[in-house]
Write an enzyme that holds these catalytic residues in place. Sequence first.
Site, PDB file in Angstrom:
ATOM      1  N   HIS A  53       0.824  -1.220   0.000  1.00 41.22           N
ATOM      2  CA  HIS A  53       0.000   0.000   0.000  1.00 41.22           C
ATOM      3  C   HIS A  53       0.862   1.277   0.000  1.00 41.22           C
ATOM      4  CE1 HIS A  53      -2.927   3.034   1.094  1.00 41.22           C
ATOM      5  NE2 HIS A  53      -2.388   3.169   2.291  1.00 41.22           N
ATOM      6  N   HIS A  66       3.904   6.821   5.434  1.00 46.91           N
ATOM      7  CA  HIS A  66       2.715   7.526   5.906  1.00 46.91           C
ATOM      8  C   HIS A  66       1.885   6.778   6.945  1.00 46.91           C
ATOM      9  CE1 HIS A  66       0.260   5.287   2.915  1.00 46.91           C
ATOM     10  NE2 HIS A  66      -0.762   5.604   3.694  1.00 46.91           N
ATOM     11  N   ASP A  67       1.946   5.453   6.958  1.00 47.44           N
ATOM     12  CA  ASP A  67       1.150   4.706   7.938  1.00 47.44           C
ATOM     13  C   ASP A  67       1.980   4.148   9.090  1.00 47.44           C
ATOM     14  OD1 ASP A  67      -1.448   5.028   7.062  1.00 47.44           O
ATOM     15  OD2 ASP A  67      -1.301   3.416   5.573  1.00 47.44           O
ATOM     16  N   GLU A  91       0.978   5.684  12.563  1.00 44.99           N
ATOM     17  CA  GLU A  91      -0.401   5.291  12.830  1.00 44.99           C
ATOM     18  C   GLU A  91      -0.506   3.812  13.225  1.00 44.99           C
ATOM     19  OE1 GLU A  91      -3.193   7.119  12.534  1.00 44.99           O
ATOM     20  OE2 GLU A  91      -4.805   5.652  12.311  1.00 44.99           O
ATOM     21  N   ASP A  92       0.196   2.965  12.506  1.00 41.90           N
ATOM     22  CA  ASP A  92      -0.045   1.524  12.637  1.00 41.90           C
ATOM     23  C   ASP A  92       1.037   0.722  13.353  1.00 41.90           C
ATOM     24  OD1 ASP A  92      -2.337   1.980  11.260  1.00 41.90           O
ATOM     25  OD2 ASP A  92      -1.582   1.326   9.318  1.00 41.90           O
ATOM     26  N   ASP A 115      -3.239   8.533  -1.070  1.00 39.01           N
ATOM     27  CA  ASP A 115      -3.638   7.467  -0.151  1.00 39.01           C
ATOM     28  C   ASP A 115      -5.101   7.086  -0.427  1.00 39.01           C
ATOM     29  OD1 ASP A 115      -3.576   5.749   2.059  1.00 39.01           O
ATOM     30  OD2 ASP A 115      -4.197   7.339   3.451  1.00 39.01           O
TER      31      ASP A 115
HETATM   32 MN    MN Z   1      -2.758   4.616   4.018  1.00 47.18          MN
END
Ligand code: MN
Length: 742
Positions: free
Chosen positions: A64, A89-90, A93-94, A156
Amino acid sequence: MTQFNNISPEEEDRLIEEAYQNLLNGYLSSNHRKKVEIIEKAFKFARDAHQGIRRRSGEPYIMHPIAVATIVNQEIGLGSTSISAALLHDVVEDTEYTVEDIEAQFGKKIARIVDGLTKISGGIFGDKASVQAENFRKLLLTMGEDVRVVLIKMADRLHNMRTLSSMPPNKQYKIAGETLYIYAPLAHRLGLYAIKTELEDLSFKYNHPSEYQRIRSLVDDSEERRNELFSRFSAPIRERLDNMGLKYDFTVRVKSCYSIWKKMQTKHIPFDEVYDLYAARIVFDCERESDAKRLCWNIYNEITEVYIKHPDRVRDWLTTPKVNQYQALHVTVMGPDGDWVEVQIRSRKMDEIAERGFAAHWKYKIGEGEEEEELSKWLSTITDILKDPEPDAIDFLDTIKLNLYASEIVVFTPKGETITLPKGATVLDLAFTLHTDLGTHCIAGKVNHKLRPLSYKMASGDQVEIVTSNTQKPKSEWEKFVVTAKGKTRLHAALRHQRRLIIEEGERRFMNFLSDHHIEFSNELLSQAIGRQRLAGKEELFFMIGNDEITLNEEMISKKEQGVRFNWWRRNNPFKGKEEHKETTSEPSKAIDTKAVYRLTTTNGVSNYHIADCCHPIPGDDTVGFLNDSGEVIVHKMDCPTLARLKASYGSRLLETTWDEYSDKFLASIHIEGIDQKGILQAIVNIISTNMSINMRKMNVTSNQGVFNCDLDVLISDAKVLTNLCNQIKKVKGVNTATRMS
Ligand code: MN
């Protein structure tokens, strides 16, 4: 998409490597400075951070971010900083990593972008409407820091939309809804035309699967015929372009399914009647961009020598490019089979800018710092709206949305200056755009030398002069017809300012009154005065005095031993000074039990439905059902703004609806606006009662400074009759608009 089930870990690594190499190759063939090292580092960092995590589709998660980075580079045109940030980018967050970790590894700039992306992640929308608006505002303010945040977010979203089929249907609906509501207009505003079109089409596909399939197959079925027509159409033009010695591409492009569908909806026409189903496009190469405009016109001349042009459909975006910098020359000509065909003429560079927005710029620019400069130029179009956001977040969202959706018109000042405004902008909007003082003192506009009211909606190409008067003051009724964000903001500020002046005047009068009667001011006296009239506070009291709603009078006070008291207030006639107000017929409108008259079927078979108060759909309208907390279905019009908001937050609660049958009459409201003149009312009434034999329920007419306003309720059998009625009324002399109200 590659199937990731049942493949060996080695094979999986190879596929990841392949996707990454594809990203790198694309970057290396672009015009950016080659900073592969940082990209390599970001890729490895992200790959390890997401190790072992899979997407719903089964593919490793890292696919992704790689896809997003590829879009960021190849479809938006950004460089190494953005590619690295997209890869990461994630991560915050993840995974366990923090923004500080990113900063330590990749520096401040990338960390800030990743931080911005993390803050706005999880969908722009929360659970509540106000949260949506706040988040959206946050998103745009984040852009203030770095516009790349929103561009990467766009990539995204695009990738998530492209892979939406692996999501459960209710999520598909919600995501598709917010994509159409927020991301597509934003992409349009940013000039990312190709992305905007793809987002719209994908949203449409998931929002209206059957409609999408139907239009898709109609388009596919007509392809052969279209190609044949196009080759007949293009042959004589090609011959001439070849003779000019041009290098060019001459292609035909079919409208997206979404825009075909939208056109069918708004114009109420079948597929066959969408005349601009496809457009031809000539993209030519030229050595010097300074020759481009001249070449466009040369090509135009060649085309119009072969085919007859439509007089109203020449669009010169060369002299005045659109706000999003779109430049091209459009001409519509009659093809060999008698159909109108639009031809878009552009240079290679214009084409790239049209398709990819500002991203295309750096293909033509080299040198440090220019990327930043271009970005900030684009940013300034958005920050203009952000300067004075309304305290009410929802209003703000609507204001923004209005600006994002609107396409632009260009009007001229008497000095020949061009002003770009959103479509639907009124004379008052123009006045406020030019200067606040002009707005607050504006009494009318001279549009192409004809006097028009403030509410007059201008069209592209109009020459407009603002007529002012020193005695004019801003009025709250004006809020009804300012549509631009700037106009609204400035009008609100002017109204606030004016209110403040009235309050000051009221306070002055109050104080003078006290001193004239030798009364000493005290807070008790003031609160006693406020309490006597049950007012909210001193501001309201002073406002009423300043606004001549209360006239201070000796009889109002009594002096007793225990002090001065206010006995009573006299409110002045509230209608004094208000506009002329005539109520013509006023038979109370009967509530009609719509359910008794027609049936409506929803996807879940629920039959206890209510007609939404916000948009009042009637049989024949395109509607959507919304399942509320009490399990009832509320039926909204398809294009209802309230529905659009609900859709974004509660997509899973939407139900498809169809009207089964209808046989009786329904109550509908029409709003008519125009310039007051003798006999206008009579003419309207004649059309309704005599010509069309329609039953009128209620009519409310006001006339203010020569601007005529009329609201009427009629009983009609279906939407078509209503459209027809509006069209008839529009023909009455003096009438500007006749529209159905929701
Ligand atoms: Mn994403």
